[in-house]
Design a protein around this motif. Structure first.
Motif, mmCIF file in Angstrom:
data_model
loop_
_atom_site.group_PDB
_atom_site.id
_atom_site.type_symbol
_atom_site.label_atom_id
_atom_site.label_comp_id
_atom_site.label_asym_id
_atom_site.label_seq_id
_atom_site.Cartn_x
_atom_site.Cartn_y
_atom_site.Cartn_z
ATOM 1 N N VAL A 1 0.838 -1.203 0.000
ATOM 2 C CA VAL A 1 0.000 0.000 0.000
ATOM 3 C C VAL A 1 0.870 1.249 0.000
ATOM 4 O O VAL A 1 0.638 2.207 -0.753
ATOM 5 C CB VAL A 1 -0.951 -0.004 1.223
ATOM 6 C CG1 VAL A 1 -1.591 1.361 1.416
ATOM 7 C CG2 VAL A 1 -2.045 -1.065 1.038
ATOM 8 N N ALA A 2 1.909 1.247 0.844
ATOM 9 C CA ALA A 2 2.780 2.414 0.967
ATOM 10 C C ALA A 2 3.584 2.665 -0.306
ATOM 11 O O ALA A 2 3.928 3.816 -0.615
ATOM 12 C CB ALA A 2 3.726 2.227 2.148
ATOM 13 N N GLU A 3 3.876 1.626 -1.058
ATOM 14 C CA GLU A 3 4.671 1.783 -2.282
ATOM 15 C C GLU A 3 3.894 2.474 -3.398
ATOM 16 O O GLU A 3 4.496 2.965 -4.354
ATOM 17 C CB GLU A 3 5.158 0.403 -2.759
ATOM 18 C CG GLU A 3 6.251 -0.179 -1.872
ATOM 19 C CD GLU A 3 6.622 -1.605 -2.239
ATOM 20 O OE1 GLU A 3 7.666 -2.088 -1.769
ATOM 21 O OE2 GLU A 3 5.855 -2.248 -2.993
ATOM 22 N N GLU A 4 2.560 2.476 -3.297
ATOM 23 C CA GLU A 4 1.704 3.125 -4.290
ATOM 24 C C GLU A 4 2.092 2.755 -5.730
ATOM 25 O O GLU A 4 2.405 3.613 -6.552
ATOM 26 C CB GLU A 4 1.736 4.649 -4.118
ATOM 27 C CG GLU A 4 1.109 5.127 -2.825
ATOM 28 C CD GLU A 4 0.966 6.640 -2.769
ATOM 29 O OE1 GLU A 4 1.621 7.337 -3.561
ATOM 30 O OE2 GLU A 4 0.193 7.119 -1.919
ATOM 31 N N PRO A 5 2.074 1.471 -6.047
ATOM 32 C CA PRO A 5 2.438 1.049 -7.401
ATOM 33 C C PRO A 5 1.321 1.354 -8.405
ATOM 34 O O PRO A 5 0.203 1.708 -8.019
ATOM 35 C CB PRO A 5 2.642 -0.448 -7.249
ATOM 36 C CG PRO A 5 1.676 -0.819 -6.169
ATOM 37 C CD PRO A 5 1.679 0.341 -5.201
ATOM 38 N N ASP A 6 1.627 1.190 -9.668
ATOM 39 C CA ASP A 6 0.610 1.319 -10.718
ATOM 40 C C ASP A 6 -0.217 0.040 -10.845
ATOM 41 O O ASP A 6 -1.357 0.082 -11.296
ATOM 42 C CB ASP A 6 1.282 1.640 -12.056
ATOM 43 C CG ASP A 6 2.082 2.922 -11.999
ATOM 44 O OD1 ASP A 6 1.462 3.988 -11.866
ATOM 45 O OD2 ASP A 6 3.326 2.856 -12.067
ATOM 46 N N LEU A 7 0.392 -1.096 -10.452
ATOM 47 C CA LEU A 7 -0.294 -2.379 -10.536
ATOM 48 C C LEU A 7 0.001 -3.179 -9.277
ATOM 49 O O LEU A 7 1.169 -3.434 -8.940
ATOM 50 C CB LEU A 7 0.165 -3.167 -11.771
ATOM 51 C CG LEU A 7 -0.351 -4.604 -11.911
ATOM 52 C CD1 LEU A 7 -1.873 -4.651 -11.926
ATOM 53 C CD2 LEU A 7 0.215 -5.262 -13.174
ATOM 54 N N LEU A 8 -1.050 -3.559 -8.581
ATOM 55 C CA LEU A 8 -0.946 -4.386 -7.377
ATOM 56 C C LEU A 8 -1.313 -5.826 -7.731
ATOM 57 O O LEU A 8 -2.361 -6.088 -8.338
ATOM 58 C CB LEU A 8 -1.915 -3.889 -6.307
ATOM 59 C CG LEU A 8 -1.530 -2.650 -5.515
ATOM 60 C CD1 LEU A 8 -2.784 -2.002 -4.948
ATOM 61 C CD2 LEU A 8 -0.587 -3.019 -4.393
ATOM 62 N N LEU A 9 -0.455 -6.766 -7.338
ATOM 63 C CA LEU A 9 -0.715 -8.188 -7.512
ATOM 64 C C LEU A 9 -0.898 -8.773 -6.116
ATOM 65 O O LEU A 9 0.066 -8.916 -5.363
ATOM 66 C CB LEU A 9 0.449 -8.864 -8.249
ATOM 67 C CG LEU A 9 0.838 -8.234 -9.594
ATOM 68 C CD1 LEU A 9 2.079 -8.908 -10.169
ATOM 69 C CD2 LEU A 9 -0.320 -8.321 -10.585
ATOM 70 N N LEU A 10 -2.127 -9.093 -5.756
ATOM 71 C CA LEU A 10 -2.472 -9.436 -4.373
ATOM 72 C C LEU A 10 -2.876 -10.899 -4.264
ATOM 73 O O LEU A 10 -3.907 -11.310 -4.806
ATOM 74 C CB LEU A 10 -3.617 -8.541 -3.882
ATOM 75 C CG LEU A 10 -3.374 -7.032 -3.976
ATOM 76 C CD1 LEU A 10 -4.646 -6.266 -3.649
ATOM 77 C CD2 LEU A 10 -2.241 -6.622 -3.048
ATOM 78 N N ASP A 11 -2.060 -11.676 -3.562
ATOM 79 C CA ASP A 11 -2.298 -13.109 -3.406
ATOM 80 C C ASP A 11 -2.887 -13.371 -2.022
ATOM 81 O O ASP A 11 -2.183 -13.349 -1.019
ATOM 82 C CB ASP A 11 -0.978 -13.869 -3.576
ATOM 83 C CG ASP A 11 -1.198 -15.354 -3.804
ATOM 84 O OD1 ASP A 11 -2.336 -15.819 -3.605
ATOM 85 O OD2 ASP A 11 -0.233 -16.054 -4.169
ATOM 86 N N GLU A 12 -4.186 -13.622 -1.978
ATOM 87 C CA GLU A 12 -4.922 -13.886 -0.739
ATOM 88 C C GLU A 12 -4.640 -12.822 0.327
ATOM 89 O O GLU A 12 -4.158 -13.139 1.429
ATOM 90 C CB GLU A 12 -4.571 -15.282 -0.197
ATOM 91 C CG GLU A 12 -5.081 -16.425 -1.041
ATOM 92 C CD GLU A 12 -6.584 -16.632 -0.930
ATOM 93 O OE1 GLU A 12 -7.241 -15.865 -0.208
ATOM 94 O OE2 GLU A 12 -7.099 -17.558 -1.582
ATOM 95 N N PRO A 13 -4.943 -11.553 0.055
ATOM 96 C CA PRO A 13 -4.636 -10.494 1.027
ATOM 97 C C PRO A 13 -5.425 -10.590 2.325
ATOM 98 O O PRO A 13 -5.014 -10.040 3.343
ATOM 99 C CB PRO A 13 -4.994 -9.213 0.268
ATOM 100 C CG PRO A 13 -6.021 -9.629 -0.725
ATOM 101 C CD PRO A 13 -5.613 -11.016 -1.145
ATOM 102 N N THR A 14 -6.570 -11.285 2.327
ATOM 103 C CA THR A 14 -7.392 -11.335 3.538
ATOM 104 C C THR A 14 -7.033 -12.482 4.463
ATOM 105 O O THR A 14 -7.541 -12.546 5.586
ATOM 106 C CB THR A 14 -8.890 -11.431 3.177
ATOM 107 O OG1 THR A 14 -9.140 -12.668 2.496
ATOM 108 C CG2 THR A 14 -9.306 -10.276 2.291
ATOM 109 N N ASN A 15 -6.169 -13.405 4.017
ATOM 110 C CA ASN A 15 -5.774 -14.511 4.888
ATOM 111 C C ASN A 15 -5.141 -13.978 6.172
ATOM 112 O O ASN A 15 -4.250 -13.122 6.123
ATOM 113 C CB ASN A 15 -4.768 -15.428 4.184
ATOM 114 C CG ASN A 15 -5.448 -16.525 3.382
ATOM 115 O OD1 ASN A 15 -6.667 -16.530 3.240
ATOM 116 N ND2 ASN A 15 -4.665 -17.439 2.851
ATOM 117 N N HIS A 16 -5.571 -14.496 7.302
ATOM 118 C CA HIS A 16 -5.042 -14.147 8.627
ATOM 119 C C HIS A 16 -5.436 -12.732 9.074
ATOM 120 O O HIS A 16 -5.019 -12.300 10.147
ATOM 121 C CB HIS A 16 -3.519 -14.284 8.688
ATOM 122 C CG HIS A 16 -3.013 -15.628 8.279
ATOM 123 N ND1 HIS A 16 -3.293 -16.770 8.994
ATOM 124 C CD2 HIS A 16 -2.267 -16.022 7.216
ATOM 125 C CE1 HIS A 16 -2.728 -17.803 8.397
ATOM 126 N NE2 HIS A 16 -2.104 -17.382 7.322
#
Length: 614
Positions: A134-149
């Motif tokens: 989130v802090a890196e503010e990229p142009d494209l986020l690739l999110l692998d199971e962000p809600t786990n845990h």
């Protein structure tokens, strides 16, 4: 003019010595895309994100990234080694003038910047990893199971942030509510190919089912055509001196087309079978309390869990949900209060950390080497609810292929590990399921089946979950733990709990703002409603107290006799050999079950009366 894609993959092929994971896969991600990446466990979703991030080299094909575009990937298992604190990890890629972005992200996700990564929990590590991207503010986020845990509060923060960001993202998640709110496109990885539709997850399942229907219709048409051409090849040639070589070649082409088709993976053949019937009362907790030092987990909590109920525990990470669950099943003693477990309980546990699985063991050993399953590690069979079955056949029921049977557990994806643990649990009979975050990493189809099995299970279920959709579909009661030792029971699932919390509903008196609680047996009462002090009441009569003392012994006796009769009637040749004994045993079993029900009802009534009088 068409917008230039941020990322393009063209004719990607990737494999590791065996059948290719991807063959000729192509896709593009444009600015502003909000894509849910869906597919069966083991289809290569996480690997594809690594390819998109440039972290995995493919066997062939091209990867193009728009010049200047920044890409960040959230891993399922982030590597925090080499960092002194979580804050150092979150801010590692930022310039000094941008450190405020890390602080903002850590504040929103409740990351303790000074915490040691080596001692951080799975939830703390995942929040730190999410804060970093989130802090890196990229142009494209690739999110692998962000809600786990993540707990529900952190999930809500991530939802809000992603709904407002201008960055494009590709998202893998088992959380349907999360996917429905955030995605506008669906990318389906199916048998090594990528299919895209300009609709979010809300429209994915309808589209997928339509594709499958069209495939089945096409396959049926091809089968009929092959059958007709094969009949001609036998009958037509016998009626002519010369073959029609064009039709012969056509038959060969049709057969080649059929053999070249990749059959889609079926649904896991999972099944939950209740063991011997438990007593009507499963757990009774009276004013229990638990603390660790100055930290209060629970205080003055009481509940009766009856057979057949599905109780969910929700609340922020670290609030003590798993601790309360362990107390209720007798694994952990409370500091104060009492816990009574019902009779004839046969529990099965699905643990959040998958601790029952040994990474160095093979899948074969994981099923046959557990003494709970009644077989040694050298056996080629596993006892599936009392019936021997070959290990490979049982693994195939859970969508593992024969080549994986002798492979190590550590080679499995998160979803495959979850399926293997489910295979272990479902091999055993049980009447009490304890599920601690069971939905993590499961694909949509397996999650559908698990929800159905839990809903239809004829035993009792105690579960911890942050998956709002899963809670809505399965829970009959939700225990909300909100910190400071407070826990409140609400009727229904997650949406019911939030509705009651917000609007309030009380069955006794018009008291807006008060949640509705479930008591044992499905009855409801208003929470936190001060009841008028009853007039001084008498205690139980001498006969009532004597009866209350006698009933537990009677119930235990009935349970023992019922178990013996069930074992006797389980003999498959009894009915043919001695039908009279079979009939008498059946009548005796029915009578004792009826007597047990009456004894349990009487005990509950007397206990309730004693509580009201006391």
């Amino acid at each position: 003019m068409a917008e230039v894609p941020l990322l393009t993959l063209t004719d990607i092929t990737l494999g590791w010595g065996g059948k290719p994971l991807f063959t000729g896969l192509s896709l593009a991600v444009h600015p502003g895309d909000r894509i849910c990446l869906v597919g069966r466990n083991g289809s290569g979703k996480s690997t594809l994100l690594k390819v998109m991030a440039g972290e995995v080299e493919t066997d062939s094909g091209d990867r193009f990234v728009q010049p200047g575009a920044r890409i960040s990937r959230l891993s399922q298992d982030p590597d925090l080694s080499g960092y002194a604190t979580l804050g150092d990890f979150v801010s590692a890629s930022l310039e000094p003038e941008d450190l405020w972005k890390a602080e903002m992200a850590m504040d929103g996700l409740a990351v303790l910047g000074g915490a040691d990564p080596a001692s951080a929990s799975g939830g703390e590590r995942r929040r730190a990893a999410l804060a970093r991207v989130v802090a890196e503010e990229p142009d494209l986020l690739l999110l692998d199971e962000p809600t786990n845990h993540l707990d529900i509060e952190a999930i809500a923060w991530a939802e809000d942030w992603l709904s407002q960001t201008r960055a494009a993202f590709v998202l893998i998640s088992h959380d349907r509510a999360f996917l429905r709110r955030l995605t506008r496109q669906s990318l389906w990885i199916d048998r090594g190919e990528a299919r895209r539709i300009e609709r979010g997850f809300d429209g994915f399942e309808e589209w997928r089912d339509k594709v499958w229907e069209e495939e089945d219709a096409q396959r049926h048409k091809l089968d009929r055509l092959i059958k007709a051409e094969s009949r001609w090849a036998v009958e037509g040639i016998s009626a002519r001196r010369k073959r029609n070589m064009g039709r012969v070649r056509r038959l060969g082409e049709l057969r080649d087309e059929k053999s070249g088709q990749v059959r889609r993976q079926g649904t896991a053949a999972m099944a939950l079978e209740g063991g011997p019937k438990s007593g009507r009362l499963v757990v009774e907790a009276k004013e229990i309390a638990k603390s660790f030092g100055d930290r209060v987990i629970i205080r003055d909590f009481s509940i009766k869990v009856m057979r057949g109920e599905r109780i969910a525990f929700v609340g922020p990470n670290g609030v003590g949900k798993t601790t309360l669950l362990k107390m209720l099943i007798g694994e952990l003693a409370p500091d104060g209060g009492t816990i009574r477990l019902g009779s004839n309980l046969v529990p099965a546990v699905f643990d959040q950390a998958r601790m029952e699985l040994d990474d160095n063991a093979t899948l074969w050993e994981s099923l046959t080497g557990d003494p709970k399953l009644g077989v040694s590690g050298n056996s080629d069979q596993v006892l599936v609810r009392g019936t021997p079955k070959h290990v490979v056949g049982y693994l195939k029921d859970f969508l593992f292929d024969e080549n994986q049977a002798r492979g190590p557990v550590r080679s499995l994806s998160g979803g495959e590990r979850a399926r293997l643990l489910l295979a272990r649990i479902m091999a055993r009979e049980s009447n009490l399921l304890i599920l601690d975050e069971p939905t993590n990493d499961l694909d949509v189809e397996t999650l559908d089946l698990l929800q159905e099995l839990v809903s239809d299970f004829d035993g009792t279920v105690l579960l911890v979950s942050h998956d709002r959709d899963f809670l809505d579909r399965t829970a009959t009661t939700t225990i909300a733990m909100e910190g400071d030792g407070n826990a409140t029971a609400y009727a229904g699932g997650w949406s019911d709990y939030k509705h009651q919390q917000k609007l309030g509903a009380a069955l006794t008196g018009d008291l807006p703002g008060k949640p509705v609680l479930r008591r044992a047996g499905g009855k409801k009462r208003a929470a936190a409603v001060p009841a008028p002090k009853p007039a001084p009441a008498k205690k139980l009569t001498q006969n009532q107290q004597r009866r209350l003392d006698q009933l537990p012994t009677e119930m235990e006796k009935f349970n023992t006799e019922i178990a013996k009769l069930e074992d006797f009637l389980a003999n498959p040749v009894l009915f043919d050999r001695d039908p009279l004994k079979f009939r008498k045993a059946t009548e005796g079993l029915t009578h004792r079950q009826r007597m047990l029900e009456r004894a349990e009802e009487e005990w509950l009534e007397l206990e309730a009366l004693k509580e009201a009088l006391g």
